[in-house]
Scaffold this motif. Structure first.
Motif, mmCIF file in Angstrom:
data_model
loop_
_atom_site.group_PDB
_atom_site.id
_atom_site.type_symbol
_atom_site.label_atom_id
_atom_site.label_comp_id
_atom_site.label_asym_id
_atom_site.label_seq_id
_atom_site.Cartn_x
_atom_site.Cartn_y
_atom_site.Cartn_z
ATOM 1 N N LEU B 194 0.821 -1.211 0.000
ATOM 2 C CA LEU B 194 0.000 0.000 0.000
ATOM 3 C C LEU B 194 0.857 1.264 0.000
ATOM 4 N N SER B 195 2.025 1.201 0.671
ATOM 5 C CA SER B 195 2.857 2.406 0.637
ATOM 6 C C SER B 195 3.462 2.574 -0.751
ATOM 7 N N ARG B 196 3.732 1.464 -1.419
ATOM 8 C CA ARG B 196 4.178 1.562 -2.816
ATOM 9 C C ARG B 196 3.077 2.169 -3.676
ATOM 10 N N MET B 197 1.868 1.681 -3.442
ATOM 11 C CA MET B 197 0.739 2.173 -4.229
ATOM 12 C C MET B 197 0.540 3.670 -4.018
ATOM 13 N N LYS B 198 0.802 4.125 -2.805
ATOM 14 C CA LYS B 198 0.681 5.551 -2.489
ATOM 15 C C LYS B 198 1.582 6.383 -3.405
ATOM 16 N N TYR B 199 2.817 5.916 -3.566
ATOM 17 C CA TYR B 199 3.754 6.629 -4.431
ATOM 18 C C TYR B 199 3.286 6.658 -5.883
ATOM 19 N N TYR B 200 2.824 5.500 -6.360
ATOM 20 C CA TYR B 200 2.393 5.451 -7.757
ATOM 21 C C TYR B 200 1.095 6.216 -7.973
ATOM 22 N N THR B 201 0.249 6.261 -6.943
ATOM 23 C CA THR B 201 -0.984 7.041 -7.054
ATOM 24 C C THR B 201 -0.650 8.525 -7.117
ATOM 25 N N SER B 202 0.372 8.904 -6.364
ATOM 26 C CA SER B 202 0.767 10.308 -6.392
ATOM 27 C C SER B 202 1.357 10.680 -7.756
ATOM 28 N N ILE B 203 2.070 9.737 -8.376
ATOM 29 C CA ILE B 203 2.544 9.972 -9.750
ATOM 30 C C ILE B 203 1.347 10.055 -10.701
ATOM 31 N N ASP B 204 0.370 9.192 -10.461
ATOM 32 C CA ASP B 204 -0.827 9.202 -11.299
ATOM 33 C C ASP B 204 -1.524 10.566 -11.222
ATOM 34 N N ASN B 205 -1.605 11.122 -10.024
ATOM 35 C CA ASN B 205 -2.220 12.445 -9.867
ATOM 36 C C ASN B 205 -1.486 13.499 -10.683
ATOM 37 N N GLN B 206 -0.146 13.414 -10.664
ATOM 38 C CA GLN B 206 0.657 14.365 -11.443
ATOM 39 C C GLN B 206 0.350 14.210 -12.933
ATOM 40 N N ILE B 207 0.307 12.940 -13.366
ATOM 41 C CA ILE B 207 0.061 12.680 -14.787
ATOM 42 C C ILE B 207 -1.304 13.229 -15.198
ATOM 43 N N GLN B 208 -2.324 12.948 -14.367
ATOM 44 C CA GLN B 208 -3.673 13.418 -14.706
ATOM 45 C C GLN B 208 -3.724 14.940 -14.759
ATOM 46 N N ALA B 209 -2.962 15.598 -13.884
ATOM 47 C CA ALA B 209 -2.933 17.064 -13.879
ATOM 48 C C ALA B 209 -2.305 17.578 -15.183
ATOM 49 N N VAL B 210 -1.222 16.897 -15.621
ATOM 50 C CA VAL B 210 -0.576 17.301 -16.874
ATOM 51 C C VAL B 210 -1.546 17.119 -18.041
ATOM 52 N N ILE B 211 -2.234 15.982 -18.044
ATOM 53 C CA ILE B 211 -3.188 15.697 -19.120
ATOM 54 C C ILE B 211 -4.274 16.783 -19.169
ATOM 55 N N ARG B 212 -4.774 17.132 -17.997
ATOM 56 C CA ARG B 212 -5.810 18.184 -17.932
ATOM 57 C C ARG B 212 -5.261 19.514 -18.436
ATOM 58 N N ASN B 213 -4.076 19.859 -17.957
ATOM 59 C CA ASN B 213 -3.521 21.163 -18.301
ATOM 60 C C ASN B 213 -3.139 21.277 -19.766
ATOM 61 N N LYS B 214 -2.787 20.150 -20.365
ATOM 62 C CA LYS B 214 -2.457 20.174 -21.783
ATOM 63 C C LYS B 214 -3.721 20.126 -22.640
#
Lengths: 157, 218
Positions: B194-214
């Motif tokens: 779950l702590s690993r998943m936390k890190y990857y989820t946080s990367i996912d949030n960054q990716i989704q933000a980039v997708i939205r902003n682009k």
């Protein structure tokens, strides 16, 4: 810029838990946090392979933040440069930015004395964000220990 | 009558919620609460049962592998009855119950819907959480640092979509591993995953933000 927007959102939502009996939940970060967040000092990287460079890489599993802090030490044991890179919330970024500013010009022993409470105080971090300053302290310690290990192994050679 | 009802439920499982016998707060009548929501006598909305976990509230079986469609269906069904708008003409007590119940259902839905939040919640039900000082190996942190940098430096739509795909598949694998760990009851492994998943989820949030902003439309 995009990361800033999402990070800010993340922190605003976290801040909501920190409101002490305040019904209006606003993002009331201290000016010092905003300042370091908007104009982070010493962002970047130093050469990891340089024997005078110590690298600390730490993470906070509870919030998924990752922080890299590097120091460069001269012959007299004085820290002449420090860089950081943090992917995390505003408080984590501000804490590491402040940490690099503070260790610059200090000796290794002085830098070791740096406490997370000093960072938290300077940035007026709310209790829910104290772990961010802890992360910065851990990063400094990790960087200093990496430097020491490197120096010891070069002495052996 | 009651026996037959219970029997019917056991066999056909038609009513999604368990049966409770309580006294209505409004009219005092003892009644059998078969929908778990309203008094069968005066039709007043009942308070949610205390000490019930989110799975019980949503009327779902406790499991990490939940059916998203089923969860969404239950959520809509519950809110159809619970939403405060339905109680605008009712008395204050009932309005308050509706507000509390409805927000509880929102919270339950939000938590169970996300694989990470669901995992952390289920871990908490087992009396454990992810400690602040969980040991993570340097190699893993390096990988996370690099992934974050890749996302930060991604310029074209293709680049970011590729990273998105990669990250989603990492999350999918983790989700399967977590499911297995819950099945095995391996709490140590769960904290790690779950702590690993936390890190990857946080990367996912960054990716989704980039997708939205682009302004990328998928």
């Amino acid at each position: 810029m995009s990361t800033i927007a999402s990070n800010l959102r993340r922190c605003v939502s976290l801040k909501a838990f920190g409101g002490l009996g305040n019904n209006i939940q606003t993002a009331s970060y201290h000016a010092n946090v905003i300042d370091h967040y908007e104009n982070p000092r010493n962002v970047g990287s130093l050469d990891k392979k340089d024997k005078n460079v110590g690298t600390g890489l730490v993470g906070a599993p509870a919030c998924g933040d990752v922080m890299k802090l590097q120091i460069k030490v001269d012959k007299n044991g004085k820290i002449i440069d420090a860089k950081f890179k943090t992917f995390g919330c505003g408080s984590a970024i501000a804490s590491s930015s402040l940490a690099t500013e503070w260790v610059k010009g200090k000796t290794i022993d002085e830098a070791l004395k740096l406490k997370n409470t000093d960072i938290a105080k300077e940035l007026s971090l709310p209790p829910v964000k104290l772990h961010c300053s802890m992360l910065a302290e851990d990063a400094i310690k990790a960087a200093l220990s990496d430097y020491r290990i490197k120096q010891q192994s070069t002495k052996k050679d | 009558m009651n026996l037959r009802y219970l029997f019917y439920n056991a066999i056909f499982n038609k009513v999604p919620y368990h049966i409770r016998f309580i006294s209505c707060w409004s009219c005092g009548q003892d009644f059998k609460l078969d929908s778990n929501l309203f008094c069968s006598n005066c039709n007043s909305l009942q308070k949610p049962e205390e000490n019930k976990n989110y799975f019980n509230i949503m009327g779902l079986q406790e499991s990490y592998d939940i059916d998203d469609t089923e969860l969404a269906k239950k959520y809509k069904e519950l809110q159809k009855y619970l939403h405060p708008d339905k109680f605008a003409n009712k008395n204050k007590t009932e309005q308050e119950i509706s507000e509390k119940y409805s927000s509880l259902v929102n919270e339950a839905y939000k938590t169970l819907q996300e694989p990470l939040a669901r995992g952390i919640y289920m871990l908490k039900l087992r009396g454990k959480d992810i400690p602040e000082n969980t040991e993570i190996d340097e190699e893993f942190l390096m990988e996370i640092m690099e992934k974050n940098e890749e996302v930060e430096n991604a310029e074209t739509q293709d680049e970011i979509m590729k990273l998105n795909e990669e990250n989603k598949s990492v999350l999918k694998v983790l989700q399967n591993q977590i499911s297995k760990a819950f099945f095995d009851g391996d709490l140590v492994q769960l904290v790690k995953l779950l702590s690993r998943m936390k890190y990857y989820t946080s990367i996912d949030n960054q990716i989704q933000a980039v997708i939205r902003n682009k302004g990328i439309i998928r």
